[in-house]
Design a protein around this motif. Structure first.
Motif, mmCIF file in Angstrom:
data_model
loop_
_atom_site.group_PDB
_atom_site.id
_atom_site.type_symbol
_atom_site.label_atom_id
_atom_site.label_comp_id
_atom_site.label_asym_id
_atom_site.label_seq_id
_atom_site.Cartn_x
_atom_site.Cartn_y
_atom_site.Cartn_z
ATOM 1 N N ASN A 1 0.846 -1.196 -0.006
ATOM 2 C CA ASN A 1 -0.175 0.062 0.011
ATOM 3 C C ASN A 1 0.803 1.209 0.017
ATOM 4 O O ASN A 1 0.442 2.162 0.345
ATOM 5 N N ARG B 1 -7.932 0.421 -4.673
ATOM 6 C CA ARG B 1 -6.377 1.042 -4.205
ATOM 7 C C ARG B 1 -6.366 2.203 -5.313
ATOM 8 O O ARG B 1 -6.033 2.049 -6.562
ATOM 9 N N PHE B 2 -6.292 3.295 -4.793
ATOM 10 C CA PHE B 2 -6.157 4.761 -5.446
ATOM 11 C C PHE B 2 -4.516 5.166 -5.302
ATOM 12 O O PHE B 2 -4.082 5.275 -4.190
ATOM 13 N N LYS B 3 -4.068 5.472 -6.481
ATOM 14 C CA LYS B 3 -2.694 6.115 -6.213
ATOM 15 C C LYS B 3 -2.831 7.516 -5.997
ATOM 16 O O LYS B 3 -3.612 8.419 -6.207
ATOM 17 N N THR B 4 -2.124 8.026 -4.872
ATOM 18 C CA THR B 4 -2.316 9.300 -4.257
ATOM 19 C C THR B 4 -1.888 10.238 -5.169
ATOM 20 O O THR B 4 -2.269 11.458 -5.309
ATOM 21 N N GLY C 1 -6.356 4.214 -10.159
ATOM 22 C CA GLY C 1 -6.051 3.097 -9.416
ATOM 23 C C GLY C 1 -6.391 1.766 -10.087
ATOM 24 O O GLY C 1 -6.567 1.370 -10.975
ATOM 25 N N THR D 1 -0.433 4.835 -1.916
ATOM 26 C CA THR D 1 -1.852 4.570 -2.128
ATOM 27 C C THR D 1 -2.603 4.638 -0.884
ATOM 28 O O THR D 1 -2.391 4.745 0.057
ATOM 29 N N SER E 1 -6.631 3.028 0.254
ATOM 30 C CA SER E 1 -7.466 1.906 -0.117
ATOM 31 C C SER E 1 -8.993 2.275 0.427
ATOM 32 O O SER E 1 -9.096 2.535 1.709
#
Length: 128
Positions: A33, A115-118, A84, A36, A38
């Protein structure tokens, strides 16, 4: 009271991600993680989902052709920008202790993790 708004970095549209559905930052996932955030659930109207089936070459023996990775891309519905992926390494869907008592494994059905990429999100806070 302050609440967090998650938006697409490319077009600025609100992704309607609920902080109550977010996993804690120290929650362990097999896929990691780093960089990212979640979520357990998302508003499906705000996203486009594209299945990705990828085989990574890895020749261990003559009959072994590689590692197969199946995942789903999460793209912004407004601009189509990749934000993501969906992984299946969330909490087990069953209340059991896993196969043969060894804990959760890929054999045990798992809940999806969004899960998203910041780096692909605009994160802002607003007070009410």
């Amino acid at each position: 009271m302050a609440f967090t708004i998650y938006s697409c970095k490319e077009c600025g549209s609100d992704l309607n991600l609920n902080p109550n559905d977010m996993f804690p930052p120290d929650f362990y996932f097999e896929a990691g993680n780093k960089g990212t955030i979640s979520f357990a659930a998302v508003d499906a109207d705000r996203f486009r989902f594209e299945k990705e089936d990828k085989i990574i070459p890895f020749f261990e023996t003559l009959n072994y052709w590689g590692i197969q990775r199946k995942r789903t891309k999460i793209k912004c519905n407004s601009c189509g920008h990749l934000v993501g992926y969906i992984y299946d390494d969330g909490p087990p869907l069953t209340g059991g202790i896993g196969q043969y008592g060894f804990g959760p494994s890929q054999v045990v059905p798992r809940a999806p993790r969004y899960r998203f990429k910041t780096k692909n999100l605009l994160i802002s806070s607003q007070t009410t």
